[in-house]
Design an enzyme around this catalytic site. Structure first.
Site, short mmCIF file in Angstrom:
data_model
loop_
_atom_site.label_atom_id
_atom_site.label_comp_id
_atom_site.label_asym_id
_atom_site.label_seq_id
_atom_site.Cartn_x
_atom_site.Cartn_y
_atom_site.Cartn_z
CE LYS A 76 -3.95 1.93 2.59
NZ LYS A 76 -4.83 1.71 3.78
CB SER A 171 -8.17 3.53 3.05
OG SER A 171 -7.23 3.00 3.98
CB SER A 195 -8.20 0.68 6.20
OG SER A 195 -8.88 1.89 6.39
#
Length: 524
Positions: A76, A171, A195
């Site tokens: 990420k 996210s 997330s």
């Protein structure tokens, strides 16, 4: 080959059925083929091929570095990577290159993992849809699956509207998308209020949030220091356990990590749940819970009970206050953490520099999107002298009560809690963005943020397809530092369900993935 689990791919590499460079090239090729999903912000092709070539040599010599040697992975884009851009999907950090690797990144590299690239996310990880990135939203690969196309009666001759593709959740949507689509075998996300688990559930993969303090946060650009945890996204529970064994343990660069050595573990091939007690929190029957999730939750409880597990209803009485408490604490820490982005040290710097105050204001106005600025404003409000005791201190007290609820339940003999992960399946993009980020985040985080508030491990496992042909997941929450027990029970459930992975809808003539959603929703 790309549909294999991490452990299956590792076995193929060890047996010489495929070389690391060949596997890397296959993944790179598929990343290009699925680029319309927008899962990656940066694809590190040259770096990956170099790592894969080095892995080739190690396998030739019979000296692989570990279980992840030669395995394609993704990270990420809010984890620092030396020499490679780290943007947090924000104008504020566009072009920023960290001088060091985050601890979890370095541990993966030390095991020989092959780094495919940085994945997309909501700006600074503030969101639950992966729709608020400056690089455009991430598209759920199941939008292009046979099951979704069949269930929604779509064909490549019709439905050319962006509203037809569905969100990944967030996210860490890019990470979940990358694993689900088959472009890598493992992706690292971050989990502050769900997330990692939320997008994993929407994308039909496994998402593990470890106990707070078990995995280092060093190099993870902070959102909420007291809740942030690196998350693990894989295709099966066994893979998550393997990766946890690599990442867990004390880090001198993160004082919140455990001091005791972590012992990696393997999950048993045969799991018996007859001596297990499963708790069903009655407060998790939340408004908006879909009939499909409710039915799936009930059926899974029955499945466990029929297998000999003890299933009991439990109470977590402070759950109704949790999402509001989470909002206060989250925004307060966001306001503090975002203060470092002032245009003086690193990141975006405005040309408006008539005064220091003008530079600060212009830099933050230009660098942050409305969502980030809104959360900073909320957090600063809660931290005002006149509000500090009324909101922030009170929220801290409520957080303690929420954590105590879990302690009482686990002390009563319950081993693991079974809950929904999300209210329903993934929403269409245009429907999702009709509501503001704050409202959507409250809806999407309702079942997941409690584990962050209490610092507990939790894992989501794909359980079924909805009536629209989209994945539905269920969540297991365990005792602190009892990941082995948690994942063992999750593996048992996974084996009973035998969830079918994503199958792209391909053109019968040329074999290409059918992209009926021709208009781009991305804008940089």
């Amino acid at each position: 080959m790309l549909g294999m689990s991490l452990r299956e791919a590792a076995a193929a590499l060890r047996l010489g059925q495929i070389k690391p460079t060949e596997l890397c090239q296959k993944c790179l090729s598929f990343i290009k083929e699925t680029s319309f999903l927008n899962a990656y912000i940066t694809v590190t092709e040259d770096f990956a091929l170099k790592q894969a070539a080095e892995a080739d040599e190690r396998f030739i010599q019979g000296k692989p570095l570990g279980d992840l040697d030669g395995i394609p992975i993704a990270i990420k884009d809010n984890f620092s990577t030396a020499g490679i851009e780290t943007t947090c999907a924000s104008r504020m950090l566009k072009g920023y290159i960290a001088p060091y690797n985050a601890t979890v990144v370095q541990k993966l590299f030390d095991q020989g993992a092959v780094f495919m690239g940085k994945t997309n996310l909501d700006e600074f990880a503030m969101g639950s849809g992966s729709t608020d990135s400056i690089f455009g939203p991430v598209k759920n690969p199941w939008s292009y699956s046979r099951s979704y196309i069949d269930k929604t009666s779509l064909s490549h001759h019709a439905a050319k509207d962006d509203s037809d593709w569905v969100i990944t959740g967030g996210s860490s949507g890019g990470s979940a998308c990358a694993v689900s689509a088959g472009t890598c075998y493992l992706a690292i996300g971050s989990d502050t209020g769900g997330s990692t688990r939320n997008p994993a559930s929407h994308c039909g993969v496994v998402g593990l949030k470890p106990t707070y303090g078990l995995v280092s946060r060093h190099g993870l650009i902070p959102l909420v220091n007291s809740m942030d945890v690196p998350g693990i996204v894989t295709r099966c529970v066994d893979d998550a356990a393997t990766v946890l064994g690599v990442l867990a343990g004390h880090d001198p660069y993160d004082s919140t990590t455990i001091q005791d050595p972590f012992q990696p573990f393997s999950l048993p091939e045969k799991v018996d749940v007859r001596n297990v007690c499963i708790g069903i929190p009655k407060e998790y029957h939340a408004p908006g819970l879909s009939a499909e999730i409710l039915s799936l939750w009930s059926e899974t409880a029955d499945l466990l009970e029929n297998a000999g597990a003890k299933v009991v209803e439990v109470s977590l009485p402070h759950t109704p206050y949790s999402i509001v408490c989470y909002h206060v604490l989250c925004t307060a820490e966001v306001a503090s953490n975002m203060a470092r982005f002032d245009g003086l040290e690193y990141g975006h710097r405005s040309d408006i520099d008539d005064s220091t105050e003008a530079l600060y204001a212009a830099t933050r106005r230009e660098g942050f999107n409305e969502v980030v600025r809104g959360r900073i404003l909320s957090g600063n409000y809660f931290l005002l002298k006149r509000n500090y005791e009324k909101y922030f201190v009170k929220a801290q007290k409520v957080r303690r009560l929420i954590a105590d609820d879990f302690v009482k339940v686990f002390n009563s003999g319950v081993h693991v809690l079974l809950t929904p992960t999300t209210l329903g399946d993934a929403a269409p993009y245009l429907e999702f963005i009709q509501e503001d980020n704050r409202t959507r985040s409250a809806q999407e985080d309702v079942f997941t943020q409690c584990a962050n508030m209490a610092g507990l491990p939790a894992v989501t496992v794909p359980a079924a397809l909805s009536s629209r042909g989209l994945p539905l997941g269920l969540q297991f929450i365990g005792r602190a530092f009892c990941e082995q027990q948690l994942l063992t029970i999750a593996k048992w459930f996974e084996k009973q369900i035998d969830f079918s992975p994503l199958q792209f809808n391909r053109d019968s003539e040329n074999g290409n993935i059918v992209q009926q959603y021709s208009k781009s929703a991305s804008s940089v």
